[in-house]
Enzyme design. Structure first.
Site, PDB file in Angstrom:
ATOM      1  N   SER A  40       0.805  -1.217   0.000  1.00  0.00           N
ATOM      2  CA  SER A  40       0.000   0.000   0.000  1.00  0.00           C
ATOM      3  C   SER A  40       0.843   1.275   0.000  1.00  0.00           C
ATOM      4  CB  SER A  40      -0.957  -0.037   1.201  1.00  0.00           C
ATOM      5  OG  SER A  40      -1.913   0.981   1.124  1.00  0.00           O
TER       6      SER A  40
ATOM      7  N   ASP B 253       9.558   5.645 -10.605  1.00  0.00           N
ATOM      8  CA  ASP B 253       9.096   6.265 -11.856  1.00  0.00           C
ATOM      9  C   ASP B 253       9.753   7.617 -12.113  1.00  0.00           C
ATOM     10  OD1 ASP B 253       7.518   4.122 -12.347  1.00  0.00           O
ATOM     11  OD2 ASP B 253       5.599   5.181 -12.262  1.00  0.00           O
TER      12      ASP B 253
ATOM     13  N   LYS C  95      -0.852  -4.194  -3.188  1.00  0.00           N
ATOM     14  CA  LYS C  95      -2.148  -3.613  -2.789  1.00  0.00           C
ATOM     15  C   LYS C  95      -2.253  -2.214  -3.394  1.00  0.00           C
ATOM     16  CE  LYS C  95      -4.956  -2.165   1.145  1.00  0.00           C
ATOM     17  NZ  LYS C  95      -5.014  -0.737   0.760  1.00  0.00           N
TER      18      LYS C  95
END
Length: 451
Positions: free
Chosen positions: A292, A303, A317
């Site tokens: 999460s 990224d 998740k």
């Protein structure tokens, strides 16, 4: 003339659709009312004919929980007790063992032990099953009952029987309860490297990470060679704190987006100017227990090419839960959105793939112990945007250091191989800029085609 005719035809078609739409809505509502009538019939039959007298409140709560259990595994009803537990997880302390657990097919399964707690020091692992407490079988009971038995006054003892996949015999452990202080952030300095361990994403985690960086700099009297952000076995927590932690290391750019049910229901979170780490190399450690909020941070730094993600594929998740109050003491924890990394990836099911896969070979049970992830949960949300495995490039060359056994590592004084490997990598990178970190570490790199 022709244009007028077409406009009239379209208008008539639209009008013709109105009765059909109304009829469809009426039919849907009729089916819902029919189902509710059926529910009330069952409710009355249970009240009047069950072999023992039943409590109405208990029946209604069971019905609500049953309805939510048909959704994903993270949507649930919170009564007064659950509210108190939630506050404990995000704010307070308690007497216990330091375990995050779930109920799977009637068995209590360990999600992750909290670092530096009795459970962690006893060697309890994610994926272990707790079958007995003080010799009493707990299979088939409720999760609340099991948690109640594990919690207790600090200094009191409890015996756990553990079944570990890959082990032939159960493991008996004797633990002493302690005050579990929920300190979300810990830090230390090793070999001129700042190591920041985030245990959970509770209130003020972002501020604590900033404070940890200042403390590391102060302890050295200068900036370190780089930072290791350790989020292994971190089950997640507050979305806002995941954004705050990511912002500590990012100068600009998107951190995460969350997308709800409606097409236009999109909310994006961006970094504010100012990198507290001043551009120094950052390695993010994750494993199968990193979930999460941990994955939001790892995905954002990966990224944005700000950090090198190392370790194992994370939990997977990729959903957001919203707390919806129903009364002063009850609430609904409902999955209301999915979140996506800056490049548009969903980590649901698949998790975050590390740039450099490093197995925890200092764990003697590493190969035998199966990994427990979101995709193993029943009724988990399906990832609607999946990456084709064919688009992945993998360096098949095996690092010879991954072949060492736990005993061989122990003789070398290495009890945490993943952390050791991260420190060695930071040392090799030295003062390299974050943008060339991936090229500076030519081992076992996995890249997606979109990156």
């Amino acid at each position: 003339m022709k244009s007028t005719f077409l406009r009239s035809a379209v208008a008539l078609s639209a009008l013709a659709l109105i009765p059909a739409t109304t009829a469809a809505l009426a039919e849907a509502e009729g089916n819902s009312y029919k189902a509710l009538d059926e529910f009330m019939d069952v409710f009355q039959k249970v009240r009047s004919d069950y072999v023992e007298k039943v409590d109405d409140e208990k029946l209604i709560k069971g019905a609500i929980e049953g309805m939510l259990s048909s959704l994903d595994p993270h949507s649930s009803f919170l009564d007064a007790r659950d509210f108190a537990n939630l506050r404990t997880q995000t704010e307070g302390n308690y007497g216990g063992l330091g375990l995050s657990v779930t109920l799977e097919d009637g068995a209590v399964k360990v999600i992750a032990p909290t670092e530096d707690t009795p459970a962690f020091r006893a060697g309890i692992k994610a994926g272990d099953y707790i079958t007995h407490l003080d010799g009493q079988l707990i299979y088939g009971g409720t999760l609340d009952e099991a948690v109640d038995k594990m919690r207790g006054a600090p200094g009191t003892a409890i015996k756990l029987t553990i079944v570990r996949p890959g082990r032939d015999k159960p493991i008996d452990l004797s633990l002493t309860r302690e005050v579990i202080e929920l300190k979300p952030v810990k830090w230390e300095v090793k070999d001129n490297i700042g190591i920041i361990n985030i245990v959970s994403f509770s209130a003020n985690t972002g501020a604590d990470v900033r404070s940890a960086i200042r403390s590391i700099d102060k302890s050295l009297g200068r900036k370190p060679t780089g930072y290791i952000l350790d989020m292994r076995s971190n089950p997640g927590g507050l979305l806002d704190e995941a954004v705050s932690v990511s912002d500590v290391f990012l100068e600009r750019g998107e951190i995460v987006s969350q997308r709800g049910r409606a097409k236009g229901d999109v909310e994006r979170y961006f970094a504010k100017p100012g990198d507290d780490a001043k551009g120094l190399p950052v390695i993010v450690l994750v494993d199968s227990g990193s979930a999460s909020a941990s994955e939001i941070v790892a995905g954002a730094l990966q990224d944005q090419h700000r950090g090198l993600v190392m370790g194992e594929r994370s939990f997977g998740k990729g959903s957001v839960q919203t707390l919806l109050p129903l009364s002063n003491t009850t609430a609904l924890r409902l999955t209301t959105a999915r979140y996506y990394t800056p490049s548009g990836r969903s980590v649901q099911e698949g998790g975050i793939e590390p740039d450099i896969r490093v197995p925890q070979i200092s764990d003697p049970d590493y190969k035998a112990r199966p990994k427990f992830r979101e995709s193993d949960l029943r009724r988990h949300l399906i990832n609607e945007i999946k990456v084709d495995d064919k688009t992945l490039e993998e360096d098949a060359k095996e690092d010879p250091r991954f072949k060492m056994t736990a005993d061989e590592l122990k003789k070398k004084g290495i009890d945490d191989f993943q952390l050791y490997y991260a420190m060695q990598t930071i040392g090799r990178i030295g003062g390299a800029k974050p943008s060339i970190m991936a090229r500076a570490t030519p081992v076992a790199v996995r890249k997606t085609a979109s990156r």
